[in-house]
Design a protein around this motif. Sequence first.
Motif, PDB file in Angstrom:
ATOM      1  N   VAL A  80       0.851  -1.191   0.000  1.00 40.53           N
ATOM      2  CA  VAL A  80       0.000   0.000   0.000  1.00 40.53           C
ATOM      3  C   VAL A  80       0.885   1.238   0.000  1.00 40.53           C
ATOM      4  O   VAL A  80       1.845   1.316   0.773  1.00 40.53           O
ATOM      5  N   PHE A  81       0.579   2.179  -0.878  1.00 37.42           N
ATOM      6  CA  PHE A  81       1.221   3.488  -0.835  1.00 37.42           C
ATOM      7  C   PHE A  81       0.234   4.491  -1.411  1.00 37.42           C
ATOM      8  O   PHE A  81       0.068   4.592  -2.622  1.00 37.42           O
ATOM      9  N   LEU A  82      -0.466   5.200  -0.521  1.00 34.70           N
ATOM     10  CA  LEU A  82      -1.461   6.178  -0.965  1.00 34.70           C
ATOM     11  C   LEU A  82      -0.737   7.462  -1.374  1.00 34.70           C
ATOM     12  O   LEU A  82      -0.508   8.356  -0.562  1.00 34.70           O
ATOM     13  N   LYS A  83      -0.395   7.534  -2.645  1.00 34.88           N
ATOM     14  CA  LYS A  83       0.412   8.652  -3.129  1.00 34.88           C
ATOM     15  C   LYS A  83      -0.328   9.980  -3.080  1.00 34.88           C
ATOM     16  O   LYS A  83       0.285  11.039  -3.127  1.00 34.88           O
ATOM     17  N   GLN A  84      -1.663   9.926  -3.003  1.00 30.79           N
ATOM     18  CA  GLN A  84      -2.433  11.161  -2.871  1.00 30.79           C
ATOM     19  C   GLN A  84      -2.500  11.642  -1.431  1.00 30.79           C
ATOM     20  O   GLN A  84      -3.003  12.731  -1.153  1.00 30.79           O
ATOM     21  N   ASP A  85      -1.990  10.807  -0.508  1.00 32.87           N
ATOM     22  CA  ASP A  85      -1.993  11.158   0.909  1.00 32.87           C
ATOM     23  C   ASP A  85      -0.654  11.803   1.261  1.00 32.87           C
ATOM     24  O   ASP A  85       0.403  11.157   1.178  1.00 32.87           O
ATOM     25  N   GLN A  86      -0.691  13.057   1.681  1.00 32.04           N
ATOM     26  CA  GLN A  86       0.533  13.791   1.953  1.00 32.04           C
ATOM     27  C   GLN A  86       1.358  13.151   3.064  1.00 32.04           C
ATOM     28  O   GLN A  86       2.591  13.119   3.006  1.00 32.04           O
ATOM     29  N   THR A  87       0.661  12.628   4.086  1.00 33.25           N
ATOM     30  CA  THR A  87       1.368  11.979   5.190  1.00 33.25           C
ATOM     31  C   THR A  87       2.130  10.760   4.702  1.00 33.25           C
ATOM     32  O   THR A  87       3.286  10.538   5.078  1.00 33.25           O
TER      33      THR A  87
END
Length: 386
Positions: free
Chosen positions: A66-73
């Motif tokens: 998992v890597f939520l690239k739209q999540d800044q954190t």
Amino acid sequence: MKRMQHQTISAKFWRRGLLVTLVLSIVGGASFVAVRSTADARVSKALATRAKLNDGLKAARLDQNVFLKQDQTAVQVDQQLKAAGYIGTALIVHHNQVILQQGYGYADHAKQQHNNAQSLYQIASLQKSFTATLIMQQVQAGKLSLDTLLSKYYPNVPGSNQVTIRQMMTMTSGLAEYIMGNKAKTEQDNVAFDAAHVRLLNSKAWAYQAVNYRLLAGILMQVNGQSYDTLFNHVFNQQYHLNIADYSHFLTNAHRTIGYQKADYSAPTYDNPGLFARETGTGNMAMTTGKLYTYYRLLIDHQITDKKCLQAMWTPESGESYSAGLYHHASYNDGHGVITGYEPTVVFTQNGQDAVILLSNVLEKGHSWEPLAKTLFTEITAIKTS
């Protein structure tokens, strides 16, 4: 005439009564609909929350990258892990959502195999939490008490008639081991050796002594009439599907990692069954970051033990913070372990909805990943760690 007037008045009262009844029915129906709507809304909200929880845990349970690239954190954490040269697998949970679960560096440098969400790592001392959980299941079943004396099972241990299970779980028993065994062929032999080589410290002040948990593993074997490994596998793998590998299965698992003593991969550790055989109940199991997080959530959500048992298990002695394989603080819990070539670190909030788990297959002298884990946790939660 009077009779007609009476009939007219009766009709008026009847119509008026009917009207009132209709109004009350409408109002009552509306109230019922309102109450029902409110109840439905609450149920829907609860289901939505549960769905979100399930979505947040699904990737972890399935060991998915998992890597939520739209999540800044998630982006910031990824950058910091790379900048630090981190080697291992990281799992980051923020606001009940797994925002990052992926590997860094090599699982096996010689074979050019990279770490990922499915990589298996030795969890070292974090295993003590699992041993404590097995103890609490016996407490919940009425087979043990936290006040049960060690002398009931190991009467020959010095001072055992003044040592309780609770004190062993919190490492305030005053027991220490003056020599480690390395020739045990079975778990029973290993614990028997430990019991025969225990000494008393000068006081019962807190002291990190792994022998406490090996003796707890021995108690579990006596209470259940089976090996620690058999009981462990039955509970955590067969019942809760955590896919934890004991050392023998770890060695042959396709997702195993190689432990290294240097971050440049120049000093791989050799497989050492003897070293891990003596860690009965204290540090010879391997698992993924996702399954480890799932375990803690099962505890927090009272799926493995009830609320009362969890509270008792996670309550340290007065003035201390350690109990059941973790250090407990007002706003968070943390755990750490080291064993040749491996360093696991966990930090999570009391409700488990924010967490940092770093499982590394590099244990380099003079360097630890624990400060990095705590720094990341503080950044995503604003909770200061000690």
